[in-house]
Motif scaffolding. Structure first.
Motif, PDB file in Angstrom:
ATOM      1  N   MET A 200     -52.446  94.023  39.034  1.00  0.00           N
ATOM      2  CA  MET A 200     -51.834  93.635  37.753  1.00  0.00           C
ATOM      3  C   MET A 200     -52.914  93.115  36.797  1.00  0.00           C
ATOM      4  O   MET A 200     -53.719  92.286  37.159  1.00  0.00           O
ATOM      5  CB  MET A 200     -50.772  92.558  37.963  1.00  0.00           C
ATOM      6  CG  MET A 200     -49.997  92.237  36.697  1.00  0.00           C
ATOM      7  SD  MET A 200     -48.740  90.919  36.927  1.00  0.00           S
ATOM      8  CE  MET A 200     -49.768  89.453  36.737  1.00  0.00           C
ATOM      9  N   VAL A 201     -52.876  93.631  35.558  1.00  0.00           N
ATOM     10  CA  VAL A 201     -53.845  93.231  34.533  1.00  0.00           C
ATOM     11  C   VAL A 201     -53.072  92.641  33.359  1.00  0.00           C
ATOM     12  O   VAL A 201     -52.127  93.254  32.868  1.00  0.00           O
ATOM     13  CB  VAL A 201     -54.676  94.432  34.050  1.00  0.00           C
ATOM     14  CG1 VAL A 201     -55.626  94.002  32.939  1.00  0.00           C
ATOM     15  CG2 VAL A 201     -55.439  95.056  35.204  1.00  0.00           C
ATOM     16  N   THR A 202     -53.462  91.440  32.917  1.00  0.00           N
ATOM     17  CA  THR A 202     -52.852  90.835  31.731  1.00  0.00           C
ATOM     18  C   THR A 202     -53.892  90.773  30.624  1.00  0.00           C
ATOM     19  O   THR A 202     -55.009  90.296  30.849  1.00  0.00           O
ATOM     20  CB  THR A 202     -52.301  89.431  32.023  1.00  0.00           C
ATOM     21  OG1 THR A 202     -53.346  88.612  32.542  1.00  0.00           O
ATOM     22  CG2 THR A 202     -51.153  89.490  33.034  1.00  0.00           C
ATOM     23  N   GLU A 203     -53.514  91.251  29.451  1.00  0.00           N
ATOM     24  CA  GLU A 203     -54.439  91.346  28.325  1.00  0.00           C
ATOM     25  C   GLU A 203     -53.805  90.664  27.116  1.00  0.00           C
ATOM     26  O   GLU A 203     -52.711  91.039  26.680  1.00  0.00           O
ATOM     27  CB  GLU A 203     -54.696  92.832  28.034  1.00  0.00           C
ATOM     28  CG  GLU A 203     -55.597  93.140  26.880  1.00  0.00           C
ATOM     29  CD  GLU A 203     -55.713  94.641  26.647  1.00  0.00           C
ATOM     30  OE1 GLU A 203     -56.278  95.014  25.607  1.00  0.00           O
ATOM     31  OE2 GLU A 203     -55.232  95.435  27.469  1.00  0.00           O
ATOM     32  N   VAL A 204     -54.472  89.643  26.593  1.00  0.00           N
ATOM     33  CA  VAL A 204     -53.996  88.977  25.381  1.00  0.00           C
ATOM     34  C   VAL A 204     -54.492  89.769  24.180  1.00  0.00           C
ATOM     35  O   VAL A 204     -55.691  90.010  24.038  1.00  0.00           O
ATOM     36  CB  VAL A 204     -54.476  87.521  25.321  1.00  0.00           C
ATOM     37  CG1 VAL A 204     -54.006  86.855  24.030  1.00  0.00           C
ATOM     38  CG2 VAL A 204     -53.976  86.741  26.526  1.00  0.00           C
ATOM     39  N   LEU A 205     -53.577  90.191  23.329  1.00  0.00           N
ATOM     40  CA  LEU A 205     -53.901  91.043  22.186  1.00  0.00           C
ATOM     41  C   LEU A 205     -54.045  90.205  20.919  1.00  0.00           C
ATOM     42  O   LEU A 205     -53.328  89.244  20.722  1.00  0.00           O
ATOM     43  CB  LEU A 205     -52.831  92.103  21.990  1.00  0.00           C
ATOM     44  CG  LEU A 205     -52.528  92.972  23.218  1.00  0.00           C
ATOM     45  CD1 LEU A 205     -51.373  93.926  22.911  1.00  0.00           C
ATOM     46  CD2 LEU A 205     -53.760  93.744  23.664  1.00  0.00           C
ATOM     47  N   ALA A 206     -54.968  90.610  20.068  1.00  0.00           N
ATOM     48  CA  ALA A 206     -55.166  89.885  18.812  1.00  0.00           C
ATOM     49  C   ALA A 206     -55.345  90.884  17.672  1.00  0.00           C
ATOM     50  O   ALA A 206     -55.656  92.030  17.900  1.00  0.00           O
ATOM     51  CB  ALA A 206     -56.396  88.995  18.909  1.00  0.00           C
TER      52      ALA A 206
END
Length: 206
Positions: A200-206
């Protein structure tokens, strides 16, 4: 596994899921008025006119899909839908509220089908409509679903967006990736981080 998901209340966030190629035919759900921006509804009508659509009845979107994510997600999805803060990305319909009645159709999401900005604006508008300051999306990393979420101008908004994908490159990815996404969503919804799947990969987007 410590992750940014641990800091987000699933009952306060807007959750976004992908649709599936597998769908259940038929349906008896009543047709309801759809409250979406006129631009989105117009684009949706044009895309559906070019798609294979079966007029054999309507089903709520979350019950229409029966691909590997939907078969493995368990009761968490029904609880989330009842909570009223879940969207589904759809090749034929663009953006759907999870309980929105839809026909059986066959069309993969292609961003080239949709006018630039229409789907992005619909997602941001829905987050603001329900007062969500956090958006969490569970989709495959390689499809246009993730591309859509990544290209939304989150940095120009007050919304924090997190994209959850699965890093899996072995055989059987078409089954294993949605199964693990279902596991990730269920673990997040039930606040049980020990249930997060491998890769599982979590990516915070901006």
């Amino acid at each position: 596994m410590k992750t940014v998901l641990d800091t987000i209340d699933p009952r306060e966030a807007l959750t976004i899921l992908g649709c599936s190629k597998g769908k259940t035919r038929g349906g008896t759900a009543p047709e309801t008025g759809t409250v979406w921006p006129e631009e989105m509804l117009r684009a949706r009508a044009e895309v559906l006119a070019r798609s294979k659509v079966d007029s054999g009845g309507l089903r709520p979107a979350w019950l229409r899909y029966n691909g590997h994510f939907y078969r493995n997600v368990g009761g968490a999805l029904g609880e989330a839908v009842e909570h009223g803060r879940t969207l589904i990305l759809s090749g034929g319909y663009g953006i759907l509220r999870a309980d929105e009645p839809i026909s059986y159709y066959d069309r993969k999401l292609k961003l080239s089908d949709w006018p630039s900005g229409v789907l992005e604006d619909a997602v941001i508008g829905e987050a603001r409509r329900i007062g969500a300051t956090k958006v969490v999306t569970f989709v495959s990393a390689s499809a246009d679903y993730a591309k859509l979420i990544r290209r939304i101008p989150w940095g120009d908004t007050e919304i924090e967006a997190v994209l959850v994908t699965i890093d899996f490159h072995d055989g059987g990815a078409q089954i294993e990736v949605p199964r693990r996404l279902a596991q990730a969503f269920s673990a997040w919804w039930h606040r049980t981080p020990s249930g997060y799947p491998a890769g599982m990969v979590t990516e915070v987007l901006a």
